[in-house]
Design an enzyme around this catalytic site. Structure first.
Site, PDB file in Angstrom:
ATOM      1  N   GLU A 194       0.829  -1.220   0.000  1.00  0.00           N
ATOM      2  CA  GLU A 194       0.000   0.000   0.000  1.00  0.00           C
ATOM      3  C   GLU A 194       0.863   1.270   0.000  1.00  0.00           C
ATOM      4  OE1 GLU A 194      -2.894  -0.545  -0.702  1.00  0.00           O
ATOM      5  OE2 GLU A 194      -3.719  -2.256   0.369  1.00  0.00           O
TER       6      GLU A 194
ATOM      7  N   HIS B 280      -2.687   2.487   8.385  1.00  0.00           N
ATOM      8  CA  HIS B 280      -3.813   1.722   7.822  1.00  0.00           C
ATOM      9  C   HIS B 280      -4.021   0.467   8.654  1.00  0.00           C
ATOM     10  CE1 HIS B 280      -6.313  -0.593   5.144  1.00  0.00           C
ATOM     11  NE2 HIS B 280      -5.361  -1.473   4.926  1.00  0.00           N
TER      12      HIS B 280
ATOM     13  N   HIS C 141      -7.425  -2.664   9.963  1.00  0.00           N
ATOM     14  CA  HIS C 141      -8.711  -3.293   9.663  1.00  0.00           C
ATOM     15  C   HIS C 141      -9.556  -3.438  10.934  1.00  0.00           C
ATOM     16  CE1 HIS C 141      -6.265  -5.636   6.323  1.00  0.00           C
ATOM     17  NE2 HIS C 141      -6.425  -4.360   6.012  1.00  0.00           N
TER      18      HIS C 141
ATOM     19  N   GLU D  46     -16.977  12.823  22.363  1.00  0.00           N
ATOM     20  CA  GLU D  46     -15.682  13.403  21.988  1.00  0.00           C
ATOM     21  C   GLU D  46     -15.336  13.305  20.510  1.00  0.00           C
ATOM     22  OE1 GLU D  46     -12.580  13.093  24.909  1.00  0.00           O
ATOM     23  OE2 GLU D  46     -13.968  14.560  25.746  1.00  0.00           O
TER      24      GLU D  46
ATOM     25  N   HIS E 153     -13.072  -2.958   3.817  1.00  0.00           N
ATOM     26  CA  HIS E 153     -11.631  -3.259   3.944  1.00  0.00           C
ATOM     27  C   HIS E 153     -11.033  -2.727   5.251  1.00  0.00           C
ATOM     28  CE1 HIS E 153      -7.465  -3.664   1.930  1.00  0.00           C
ATOM     29  NE2 HIS E 153      -7.274  -3.327   3.187  1.00  0.00           N
TER      30      HIS E 153
END
Ligand code: 13P
Ligand code: ZN
Length: 270
Positions: free
Chosen positions: A116, A139, A141, A169, A210
């Protein structure tokens, strides 16, 4: 040279990756992180003139030429980073040509940076254009955010408003909201470009079915950003389908905006 294993940036990276794994956000090789470093953060630990390997990155990142990044390796498990950082992480500089990674340390088994990398480096370029302090793209999941993309409208305003309504918040932590990409093939320059474009207006970008991308000034802040959104998604997944008796109203969200001196994404509150 000092031992790189004692470098604050490496210690913090290992702690963060391990914490993310412990949160269940990074099964198997799921997830990736890129941390931009200043040259003077690394010169005590590495000879910056010794390039171990040159790896083409497959796209152009001219704005990042000469910049240093510590990045998780492709196919590597977050679970294992703490036991063998040199195999699971790599530190490289983007060469003058803007399209080659000059590896200075890591990927010791012949590996390479995350698949990525386009989404990471293109997002760095976009975030730096709006915030010169941005150093991290992360990144992962997380289950509830992912689950939400199956049952919630993917419209960005609707998605953001739901998250803001789930925990008091949220609007303080991510007043810029959450942008959303529909399902796309991962690990490509196309999803990289689409993610970076979404990063222009928000520090969180959900990849439907994803995971999520977050950007911030350091690892702690970026972790906290994703953590807050994921907590809100967890509340949503607990109450979705139940009759709603109460919520946080727009008037209350405005009160939070004023009290905490943040500006909610324009047009998102009535
Ligand atoms: P990498 O192992 O290449 O980092 O890929 C993991 C991932 O989450 C893909 O989106
Ligand atoms: Zn992923």
């Amino acid at each position: 040279m000092k031992d790189i294993m004692t470098a604050p940036f490496l210690v913090e990276m290992i702690r963060t990756v391990t914490n993310m794994y412990n949160h269940g956000w990074d099964e198997r090789n799921g997830g990736n992180i890129s941390l931009m470093l200043e040259e003077d953060e690394i010169t005590d630990y590495l000879d910056i003139h010794h390039v171990c390997r040159e790896i083409p990155i497959g796209f152009e990142a001219p704005d990042l030429a000469g910049r240093y990044f510590l990045v998780t390796g492709t196919g590597k498990y977050f679970k294992n980073v703490q036991y063998d950082p040199e195999k699971n992480l790599g530190l490289f500089r983007i060469a003058k040509d803007g399209c080659t990674a000059e590896l200075l340390w890591g990927y010791s088994d012949g590996g390479r940076f995350t698949s990525e990398l386009p989404a990471h480096l293109m997002s760095h370029m976009e975030r730096l254009a709006v915030d010169s302090k941005n150093c991290v793209v992360m990144h992962c999941h997380p289950a509830n955010l992912l689950a939400m993309t199956y049952v919630h409208d993917l419209d960005e305003k609707a998605f953001t408003r739901t998250l803001w309504q789930m925990c008091t918040e949220c609007i303080v932590v991510f007043p810029d909201g959450v942008n959303v990409l529909p399902w796309m093939l991962c690990g490509t320059n196309e999803i990289g470009r689409a993610t970076a474009e979404k990063m222009r207006t928000a520090r969180l970008v959900v990849w439907a079915q994803h995971g999520i991308y977050g950007a911030g000034k350091d690892l702690d802040e970026t972790f906290g950003l994703i953590e807050t959104a994921e907590k809100a998604a967890e509340i949503y997944m607990k109450i979705a389908g139940l009759p709603l008796k109460n919520t946080i109203t727009d008037a209350q969200l405005h009160e939070l905006e004023q009290h905490f001196d943040v500006v909610a994404r324009e047009g998102y509150l009535s």
